[in-house]
Design an enzyme around this catalytic site. Structure first.
Site, short mmCIF file in Angstrom:
data_model
loop_
_atom_site.label_atom_id
_atom_site.label_comp_id
_atom_site.label_asym_id
_atom_site.label_seq_id
_atom_site.Cartn_x
_atom_site.Cartn_y
_atom_site.Cartn_z
N ASP A 195 3.83 -1.58 1.99
CA ASP A 195 2.59 -1.43 1.20
C ASP A 195 1.44 -1.09 2.15
OD1 ASP A 195 0.51 -1.80 -0.81
OD2 ASP A 195 2.05 -2.80 -1.99
N HIS A 204 1.51 2.32 2.82
CA HIS A 204 0.66 3.04 1.87
C HIS A 204 -0.69 3.41 2.45
CE1 HIS A 204 3.16 1.28 -1.74
NE2 HIS A 204 3.88 1.96 -0.88
#
Ligand SMILES: *[C@@H]1O[C@H](CO)[C@@H](O)[C@H](O)[C@H]1NC(C)=O
Ligand SMILES: *[C@@H]1O[C@H](CO)[C@@H](O)[C@H](O)[C@H]1NC(C)=O
Ligand SMILES: *[C@@H]1O[C@H](CO)[C@@H](O)[C@H](O)[C@H]1NC(C)=O
Length: 392
Positions: free
Chosen positions: A214, A237
């Site tokens: 993430d 991310h």
């Protein structure tokens, strides 16, 4: 004269050494053994160390099992948590009994976390139980390391690995420095954000190396005066302000500087994300500078329609006002055609946005584009793609 001088020097040195080293609390003196469970030994060593000023808890090399612990202050004075070994969390989430942290540092001033050791969250089993993609108010799984109400402190030379959820979470911290922190988890591990900073100020992160499933670093509401320098990020991310505007009563975000980062193979680069149909809020004075993108999706991104897994109604715009933001000297390669995407809110358009010296090449065939929605950025220097090739 010479002799007296040296005796004085030697005793002075000894005095300095003994006070600087402080008192050492080795968990082995509290019954800890390698490969054993050290929950009790660590709890006792911490209690004893916390009652003495200038103390140091030592976990020497070796592997140890550790259940959830809260290392609570306030302590008598400065305290160091020196982890040279590897700590292993329980694999099953049941043993956490609904608690959302594994190692929790709380209400401590002048804390040093150091030693080159590893916090291994053993997240594999928990990742399969993560329901956040399906459920808006999902269960928060245990976070490897929590810093709650920590002030004037340093975290350096440690590794966090395979956390069940976020790796490191800051809540209400002030003047905290991270140096040489390494964070790793597989690309497909859900919600394993590297460092999440919430309701904190004066936080510096330098020379971190973060690769997870993430965000590498995410910044939540109520956060001010954050400097992130020389961070390597990927997979993951990207570096993110937000998400913001999901909850009522969020506090402003301001004074965020990201300088000199390298992102490789991340889904996004540097971004600001806010939910549509949000309560009002602000994000201002946010600057991204000297960032290298290597094979990155959405390298430059403002997304005020952030709505992962369609968990929201995006019928009305976000009410988080974005102001005084710059993207300067951002170069490298994009895996998405839209290399620059500034999608601001219709109800509160972005203001004072600066885009300077951008050189981003699309990795596929065709030329990269730049989208500007509800924003008119001030543009200077090189612009590849040309600024605002798509305006809506
Ligand atoms: C944090 O970074 C800022 C900006 O580089 C700097 O002025 C400040 O001294 C740093 N603080 C610490 C505690 O290192
Ligand atoms: C915009 O950001 C710059 C750089 O941090 C800061 O010096 C300036 O005060 C900010 N301006 C406004 C109007 O907030
Ligand atoms: C642009 O960023 C790159 C990568 O961080 C850096 O090496 C270079 O010096 C920067 N250029 C300028 C003019 O600051």
């Amino acid at each position: 004269m010479g002799k007296n001088f040296s005796i004085t020097t030697v005793s002075l040195l000894l005095l300095l050494t003994s006070t600087n080293a402080g008192q050492v609390f080795d968990i082995k003196s509290y019954g800890a053994q390698t490969n054993g469970d050290i929950t009790q030994a660590l709890t006792q060593a911490w209690k004893a160390a916390c009652a003495v000023a200038g103390s140091k808890v030592v976990i020497s090399t070796g592997t140890y099992k550790l259940g959830l612990v809260t290392l609570l202050g306030p302590c008598k004075g400065a305290i160091e948590f020196n982890l040279q070994g590897t700590l292993q969390a329980p694999s099953d989430i049941e043993s956490f009994k609904g608690k959302d942290g594994w190692v929790v540092f709380e209400r401590i001033d002048s804390l040093t976390v150091s030693g080159g050791g590893v916090f291994d969250g053993h997240g594999q089993m928990a990742w399969q139980k993560n329901n956040c993609a399906k459920k808006y108010n999902c269960d928060i799984l245990p976070i490897n390391i929590r810093f709650n109400f920590i002030t004037n402190s340093i975290v350096q030379d440690i590794t966090s690995k395979d956390s069940k959820f976020f790796h490191i979470n800051l809540l209400e911290c002030k003047n905290l420095q991270f140096q040489h922190v390494t964070i790793t988890a597989p690309r497909d591990s859900p919600n394993t954000d590297g460092i999440h900073i919430g309701r904190s100020s004066q936080i510096n992160i330098t020379n971190a190396n973060i690769g997870t499933g993430d965000d590498c670093i995410s910044i939540g509401d109520g956060t001010q005066d954050i400097t992130i320098k020389q961070v390597t990020c990927g997979p993951g991310h990207g570096i993110s302000i937000g998400s913001l505007g999901r909850y009522e009563n969020e506090q402003p975000v301001s004074g965020i500087r990201v300088i000199g980062a390298t992102l490789s193979n991340t889904e996004n680069g540097v971004r600001i994300k806010t939910w549509p149909a949000s309560p009002s809020g602000t994000a201002s004075d946010i600057h991204f500078e000297n960032v290298i993108m290597d094979n990155v999706g959405n390298p430059v991104l403002i997304d005020q329609n952030y709505c992962p897994n369609n968990q929201c109604s995006n019928e009305s715009p976000s009410n988080v006002k974005i102001n005084n933001v710059s993207f300067k000297n951002i170069t490298g390669t994009s895996t998405t055609l839209e290399a620059v995407k500034l999608v601001c809110s219709k109800s509160v358009p972005c203001q004072q946005v600066v885009v300077a010296d951008i050189d981003l090449a699309y990795k596929g065939s065709g030329s990269a584009t730049s989208t500007c929605v509800n924003v008119r950025p001030a543009v200077s220097g090189k612009q590849n793609p040309s600024a605002c090739t798509k305006k809506i």
